[in-house]
Design a protein around this motif. Structure first.
Motif, mmCIF file in Angstrom:
data_model
loop_
_atom_site.group_PDB
_atom_site.id
_atom_site.type_symbol
_atom_site.label_atom_id
_atom_site.label_comp_id
_atom_site.label_asym_id
_atom_site.label_seq_id
_atom_site.Cartn_x
_atom_site.Cartn_y
_atom_site.Cartn_z
ATOM 1 N N UNK A 190 11.228 -6.724 10.563
ATOM 2 C CA UNK A 190 11.369 -5.268 9.729
ATOM 3 C C UNK A 190 12.871 -5.444 8.489
ATOM 4 N N UNK A 191 12.280 -4.972 6.820
ATOM 5 C CA UNK A 191 12.595 -6.106 5.725
ATOM 6 C C UNK A 191 13.447 -4.752 5.160
ATOM 7 N N UNK A 192 14.306 -4.621 4.823
ATOM 8 C CA UNK A 192 15.162 -3.340 4.381
ATOM 9 C C UNK A 192 14.292 -4.114 2.549
ATOM 10 N N UNK A 209 4.794 -7.548 9.078
ATOM 11 C CA UNK A 209 3.961 -8.368 8.896
ATOM 12 C C UNK A 209 3.094 -7.780 7.865
ATOM 13 N N UNK A 210 3.573 -7.015 7.094
ATOM 14 C CA UNK A 210 2.994 -6.415 5.716
ATOM 15 C C UNK A 210 3.340 -7.011 5.442
ATOM 16 N N UNK A 243 0.733 -0.870 -0.318
ATOM 17 C CA UNK A 243 -0.173 0.329 -0.129
ATOM 18 C C UNK A 243 0.863 1.474 -0.006
ATOM 19 N N UNK A 244 0.296 2.507 -0.632
ATOM 20 C CA UNK A 244 0.891 3.306 -1.189
ATOM 21 C C UNK A 244 3.041 3.676 -0.528
ATOM 22 N N UNK A 245 3.155 2.256 -2.146
ATOM 23 C CA UNK A 245 4.957 2.319 -2.325
ATOM 24 C C UNK A 245 4.536 1.657 -3.602
ATOM 25 N N UNK A 246 3.515 0.320 -3.723
ATOM 26 C CA UNK A 246 4.089 -0.416 -5.138
ATOM 27 C C UNK A 246 4.516 -2.086 -4.521
ATOM 28 N N UNK A 247 5.519 -2.029 -5.857
ATOM 29 C CA UNK A 247 5.729 -3.431 -5.959
ATOM 30 C C UNK A 247 7.801 -3.174 -5.485
ATOM 31 N N UNK A 248 7.597 -3.883 -4.579
ATOM 32 C CA UNK A 248 9.490 -3.694 -4.080
ATOM 33 C C UNK A 248 9.838 -4.607 -3.888
ATOM 34 N N UNK A 249 11.553 -4.538 -3.802
ATOM 35 C CA UNK A 249 12.386 -5.752 -4.198
ATOM 36 C C UNK A 249 12.578 -5.947 -2.681
ATOM 37 N N UNK A 250 13.307 -7.482 -1.674
ATOM 38 C CA UNK A 250 13.493 -7.412 -1.186
ATOM 39 C C UNK A 250 14.967 -7.507 -0.635
ATOM 40 N N UNK A 251 15.431 -6.279 -0.236
ATOM 41 C CA UNK A 251 17.080 -6.277 -0.290
ATOM 42 C C UNK A 251 18.114 -7.558 1.313
ATOM 43 N N UNK A 252 17.429 -7.259 2.017
ATOM 44 C CA UNK A 252 17.514 -8.010 3.529
ATOM 45 C C UNK A 252 17.277 -7.489 4.363
ATOM 46 N N UNK A 253 17.382 -8.254 5.685
ATOM 47 C CA UNK A 253 16.434 -7.557 7.216
ATOM 48 C C UNK A 253 17.476 -7.156 7.778
ATOM 49 N N UNK A 254 16.543 -6.367 7.829
ATOM 50 C CA UNK A 254 17.067 -5.161 9.634
ATOM 51 C C UNK A 254 17.184 -5.864 10.494
#
Length: 187
Positions: free
Chosen positions: A138-140, A161-162, A123-134
């Motif tokens: 939390x995912x970066x 969770x998202x 939501x409000x961002x669109x498609x993203x790629x998972x780079x790594x975990x913070x």
């Protein structure tokens, strides 16, 4: 015999400490995406130490076997054991120092693609790629799948969770081109 009473508890403690790291190592590629930086470092050093230990043990064994067979005697002397042990320790230290750079060079020079996971419709961002975990919650992420290879990249922190609620797609992404020196020096 007293020597064994000290070595056995030490060996059991070391192996007991390594089991959780090996559990991290046995995850799938998708599971390794969700490892934190600290966990990835532990896995890297575990693999480096294990490879150096296996090679050093093989060299020590073959050195010992050659010395015993060269003399055509089936008596084992302390000189044979100590020289094989010295060779094993020397090889272990050498491979401990060179394994990580060699693996990184192989990755930089010969592996042209990398696997990235795309999270769709955030939501409000669109498609993203998972780079790594913070951290574990939390995912970066980034809109650019090659963000970790580029200098000026924009990252987005997204709660796990998202991500759990969204569709995740696997993609094979070509690495961006780098100069010879950037590959060699891992810049």
């Amino acid at each position: 015999m007293k020597f064994l009473s000290y070595i056995i508890p030490l060996a059991l403690t070391v192996f007991g400490a390594l089991i959780p790291i090996n559990a991290l190592n046995s995850k799938t590629i998708f599971g390794k995406t969700f490892l934190t930086d600290e966990q990835k470092i532990k896995v890297k050093y575990f693999n480096t130490i294990l490879l150096a230990f296996i090679i050093a043990t093989a060299v020590a064994y073959f050195t010992f076997a050659i010395k015993v067979n060269a003399t055509n005697e089936f008596q084992v002397t302390s000189k044979d054991i100590s020289s094989s042990l010295v060779w094993g320790i020397a090889i272990f230290i050498i491979f401990l120092m060179i394994t990580s750079p060699v693996v990184k060079w192989i990755d930089n020079f010969f592996i042209k693609d990398h696997i990235k996971y795309k999270v769709t419709q955030i939501e409000q961002i669109g498609d993203v790629y998972i780079i790594r975990m913070h951290d574990k919650d939390t995912c970066i992420c980034s809109k650019d799948p090659n963000a970790e290879f580029l200098q000026d990249s924009e990252y987005i922190l997204i709660a796990m969770q998202e991500i759990y609620e969204k569709r995740i797609l696997e993609g094979k992404i070509p690495k961006p081109p780098k100069s010879f020196w950037s590959k060699l020096l891992d810049l």
